[in-house]
Design a protein around this motif. Structure first.
Motif, short mmCIF file in Angstrom:
data_model
loop_
_atom_site.label_atom_id
_atom_site.label_comp_id
_atom_site.label_asym_id
_atom_site.label_seq_id
_atom_site.Cartn_x
_atom_site.Cartn_y
_atom_site.Cartn_z
N ARG A 125 40.09 43.14 42.61
CA ARG A 125 39.50 44.03 41.43
C ARG A 125 40.15 44.14 40.27
NH1 ARG A 125 36.89 48.38 45.47
NH2 ARG A 125 34.96 47.41 45.72
N GLU A 127 42.79 42.41 38.87
CA GLU A 127 42.74 41.15 38.18
C GLU A 127 41.53 40.86 37.35
OE1 GLU A 127 43.87 37.92 41.10
OE2 GLU A 127 46.14 38.76 41.08
N LEU A 128 40.33 41.06 38.01
CA LEU A 128 39.15 40.89 37.25
C LEU A 128 38.97 41.84 36.23
CD1 LEU A 128 36.99 39.89 40.29
CD2 LEU A 128 37.74 38.22 38.68
N THR A 129 39.30 43.22 36.67
CA THR A 129 39.20 44.17 35.52
C THR A 129 39.78 43.80 34.35
OG1 THR A 129 38.74 45.65 37.23
CG2 THR A 129 39.38 46.58 35.20
N GLN A 131 41.00 40.93 33.56
CA GLN A 131 40.61 39.68 32.66
C GLN A 131 39.52 39.99 31.81
OE1 GLN A 131 39.71 36.84 35.76
NE2 GLN A 131 41.76 36.32 36.04
N SER A 132 38.53 41.10 32.21
CA SER A 132 37.40 41.23 31.32
C SER A 132 37.58 42.39 30.52
CB SER A 132 36.19 41.72 32.59
OG SER A 132 36.52 42.89 33.17
N VAL A 142 33.92 45.87 39.62
CA VAL A 142 33.67 44.41 39.91
C VAL A 142 32.90 44.38 41.22
CG1 VAL A 142 34.48 42.28 40.01
CG2 VAL A 142 35.56 43.88 38.11
#
Length: 159
Positions: A125, A127-129, A131-132, A142
């Protein structure tokens, strides 16, 4: 179900056997989390932990979550050949979370896997946050395992 997400863990068990050593790099290279276990009644298994931990740190992605499992802790402490102080110090020196568990009775096994799963979900979560460029509030959470339309990805087999 971990923090509202359905999570599927893929488990590879080498049982610490040297014959699997050549394959561990392939196991570790995409691992998000690893459990390294030793037998509290077998000092040799404890002494080999450093090698296994170094292998994980060398071959796994940065930030791979490592759990240390002290196994056979259902046995009387008098039969232990590795003291709680020794393995606690080892876990602290290596920055590992530790679980005292029993494969024979199941003591702390589910809890250990749940904690590993929680840490992996949190890491993904984050890492995705990152990245976005989103904040990490619940409104912007996410959805793991969802496609771009928000529906669950089709369930498939392993591999």
């Amino acid at each position: 179900n971990i923090e509202g997400e359905i999570v599927k863990l893929q488990i590879w068990d080498t049982a610490g056997q040297e014959r699997f050593r050549s394959m561990t790099a392939a196991f570790y290279n995409r691992a998000q989390g690893v459990i390294v276990a030793f037998d509290v009644t077998n000092p040799e298994s404890f002494l080999s932990l450093g090698t296994w931990i170094n292998d994980v740190k060398r071959d796994a992605p940065p930030g791979c979550f490592i759990v240390l499992c002290a196994n056979k802790t259902e046995l009387p402490v008098g039969s232990w050949k590795v003291s709680r102080e020794e393995f606690t110090r080892f876990s602290e020196d290596n920055g590992l979370i530790i679980f005292e568990a029993s494969a024979a009775t199941g003591q702390n096994v589910n809890e250990m896997f749940m904690e590993l799963g929680k840490e992996v979900v949190r890491k993904i979560r984050a890492e995705l946050t990152k990245q976005s460029g989103q904040s990490s509030s619940d409104d912007d959470a996410v959805k793991l395992g969802a496609d771009s339309k928000g529906s669950s990805a089709a369930a498939g087999g392993c591999c």
